[in-house]
Motif scaffolding. Structure first.
Motif, mmCIF file in Angstrom:
data_model
loop_
_atom_site.group_PDB
_atom_site.id
_atom_site.type_symbol
_atom_site.label_atom_id
_atom_site.label_comp_id
_atom_site.label_asym_id
_atom_site.label_seq_id
_atom_site.Cartn_x
_atom_site.Cartn_y
_atom_site.Cartn_z
ATOM 1 N N GLY A 96 -0.950 4.990 -3.285
ATOM 2 C CA GLY A 96 -1.236 6.155 -2.473
ATOM 3 C C GLY A 96 -1.806 7.287 -3.306
ATOM 4 O O GLY A 96 -1.827 7.235 -4.538
ATOM 5 N N ASP A 97 -2.264 8.319 -2.637
ATOM 6 C CA ASP A 97 -2.819 9.495 -3.302
ATOM 7 C C ASP A 97 -1.769 10.583 -3.357
ATOM 8 O O ASP A 97 -1.122 10.907 -2.346
ATOM 9 C CB ASP A 97 -4.047 9.997 -2.550
ATOM 10 N N GLU A 103 0.845 -1.184 0.000
ATOM 11 C CA GLU A 103 0.000 0.000 0.000
ATOM 12 C C GLU A 103 0.882 1.236 0.000
ATOM 13 O O GLU A 103 1.760 1.394 0.851
ATOM 14 C CB GLU A 103 -0.928 0.009 1.219
ATOM 15 N N GLY A 104 0.665 2.087 -0.997
ATOM 16 C CA GLY A 104 1.408 3.330 -1.049
ATOM 17 C C GLY A 104 0.909 4.326 -0.015
ATOM 18 O O GLY A 104 -0.245 4.279 0.407
ATOM 19 N N TYR A 105 1.796 5.241 0.380
ATOM 20 C CA TYR A 105 1.399 6.268 1.346
ATOM 21 C C TYR A 105 0.863 7.493 0.595
ATOM 22 O O TYR A 105 1.114 7.692 -0.591
ATOM 23 C CB TYR A 105 2.572 6.657 2.245
ATOM 24 N N ASP A 106 0.112 8.299 1.262
ATOM 25 C CA ASP A 106 -0.476 9.498 0.675
ATOM 26 C C ASP A 106 0.448 10.696 0.903
ATOM 27 O O ASP A 106 0.970 10.896 2.012
ATOM 28 C CB ASP A 106 -1.836 9.799 1.303
ATOM 29 N N LEU A 108 3.541 7.122 -6.243
ATOM 30 C CA LEU A 108 3.248 6.489 -4.954
ATOM 31 C C LEU A 108 2.620 5.124 -5.221
ATOM 32 O O LEU A 108 1.411 4.934 -5.167
ATOM 33 C CB LEU A 108 2.318 7.384 -4.132
ATOM 34 N N GLY A 158 -4.237 5.219 -7.414
ATOM 35 C CA GLY A 158 -4.538 6.231 -6.417
ATOM 36 C C GLY A 158 -5.219 7.452 -6.998
ATOM 37 O O GLY A 158 -5.493 7.542 -8.193
ATOM 38 N N ASN A 195 0.372 7.373 -9.887
ATOM 39 C CA ASN A 195 0.212 6.576 -8.669
ATOM 40 C C ASN A 195 -0.459 5.253 -9.037
ATOM 41 O O ASN A 195 -1.677 5.159 -9.162
ATOM 42 C CB ASN A 195 -0.629 7.354 -7.657
#
Length: 459
Positions: free
Chosen positions: A51-52, A16-19, A26, A82, A57
């Motif tokens: 992520g956003d 899971e990518g971070y925002d 991301l 994202g 993304n």
């Protein structure tokens, strides 16, 4: 340069990518720069949620010679793009032969494009030489749903020379839903710029695409460009497309610009297109600008239904400007029903630069039904060097029914001296039913301008 070899074991990865509103790229899960996963009989399951951020993304990224490889183990990927402006892809692959492959295992890719404000928020996107393949009996299924944005948000996008989706003896399934765009070109499935989808032995393929929201050119299936090739050897090809959109030029199935869809051995092809909503030019199935839809010994069935346009030129089937629909010795059947607009809505229209529906020794049937409340809604229409013909022993049967509109709603209309309906050694049968129009000159068969309707040999 990371390699993970699980031998006969399973591989499971979730990322899971971070925002970060100030960052791009991301990714949820990324495999790139010569990184590879291997297993023989184990399964591979990868999930990625991006992520956003600003843009690019991706839920899952395979890039720059990254790869997944199994012998008999199944591969499953599920990626979600994202939020950002553009290019937020569910599953993204490409560059330097980035490859997902199995011999006898099945491959499933599921991609959900991100919520963007611009373009390129595809569900699944492979380009720059990215490959998905099974070399034995493995099947694969690619399911892509585009995200939101403005234009060019495709459910599935396969683009560029070297990009390839292929199987030997398995089946290929592509199912794409175009994005909720505000403008144009939100395709269900886009295959262009030299990309290839191939079944090389007895493998078969099914492509199902639905165009997204927007204004125009939101085609269900778009196959475009020189060297672009969708082909089988002895397996069947099935294309089903439904145009989206709300204004103009939303086609169900569109094959254009020298792209080829072909069965090279005894495989059959079925193409079914339904035009989208709007005003005009919403065709069901169209082959144009040198595009080709052909079989060798297999049967070819083409069906098109024009969209729900409120004005004109919503054809069921259009073969235009050097477009070719052809079978050497298989049975060729073309059926078109126009949309219900006002004028110029033809069931089947063949026109310009020797656009052609033809066979050599296979029997050929063309059936067109027009709708429309105004004038000149023809069941089957040929113009400006359009041709329907058999050059060998195949028979030619054409039936057209004009619309119940105003004037000149002909069943079959051949409009100029260089257009042609012909058979060499087979029988030629024309049946035209005039529309029950309120005006004048509604003819069953209209042969205008000295056009050629002929049997040249023993037919």
């Amino acid at each position: 340069n990371t390699t993970l070899n699980a031998a006969v074991g399973n591989i499971a990865i979730r990322g899971e990518g971070y925002d970060d509103a100030a960052q791009s790229f991301l990714y949820g899960t990324a495999l790139s720069q010569n990184s590879h996963l291997y297993t023989t009989s184990g399964t591979v399951n990868i999930t990625g949620v991006a992520g956003d951020g600003i843009e690019n993304n991706h839920g899952i990224l395979f890039y720059d010679n990254g790869g997944i490889h199994t012998q008999s183990g199944n591969i499953s990927l599920n990626g979600t793009g994202g939020m950002g402006t553009r290019l937020n892809v569910g599953v993204r692959g490409g560059l330097n032969n980035a490859t997902i492959e199995s011999v006898n295992g099945n491959i499933t890719l599921t991609g959900q494009g991100g919520s963007g404000s611009q373009n390129g928020n595809h569900g699944v996107h492979f380009d720059l030489g990215g490959k998905i393949k099974t070399t034995g009996t493995g099947n694969f299924l690619i399911m892509g749903t585009a995200g939101t944005g403005t234009n060019t948000n495709a459910g599935i996008a396969l683009q560029g020379s070297g990009t390839e989706v292929s199987t030997t003896n398995g089946s290929i399934g592509l199912a794409g839903q175009g994005g909720n765009g505000s403008q144009d070109a939100n395709f269900g499935i886009l295959i262009n710029s030299g990309a290839k989808v191939k079944a090389t032995s007895v493998g078969s393929m099914t492509l199902t695409g639905t165009g997204g929201n927007g204004t125009q050119a939101n085609h269900g299936i778009m196959i475009s460009g020189a060297q672009t090739d969708v082909s089988s050897q002895n397996g069947n090809i099935n294309l089903t497309g439904h145009g989206g959109g709300s204004v103009n030029t939303n086609h169900g199935v569109r094959i254009e610009s020298n792209a080829k869809v072909r069965a090279l051995g005894n495989g059959n092809i079925t193409a079914t297109g339904i035009g989208g909503n709007g005003n005009t030019y919403n065709y069901g199935t169209t082959v144009l600008y040198g595009g080709q839809l052909t079989t060798t010994t297999g049967n070819l069935t083409v069906t098109g239904t024009g969209g729900t346009g409120i004005t004109s030129y919503n054809y069921g089937v259009l073969v235009y400007d050097s477009g070719l629909v052809h079978s050497d010795s298989g049975v060729l059947s073309v059926t078109g029903t126009s949309g219900a607009g006002t004028s110029g809505n033809h069931g089947v229209h063949v026109a310009l630069n020797t656009a052609e529906i033809s066979t050599i020794n296979g029997n050929l049937t063309v059936t067109g039904n027009a709708q429309g409340s105004g004038d000149s809604n023809f069941g089957v229409s040929l113009a400006t060097t359009g041709k329907i013909k058999s050059t060998g022993s195949g028979t030619v049967t054409i039936a057209g029914t004009g619309a119940n509109g105003g004037s000149q709603n002909h069943g079959i209309s051949v409009l100029d001296s260089n257009s042609e309906i012909s058979s060499t050694h087979g029988n030629l049968t024309l049946t035209g039913t005039a529309g029950n129009g309120s005006g004048t000159t509604n003819r069953g068969i209209n042969n205008n301008g000295g056009s050629k309707i002929k049997v040249a040999g023993t037919g």
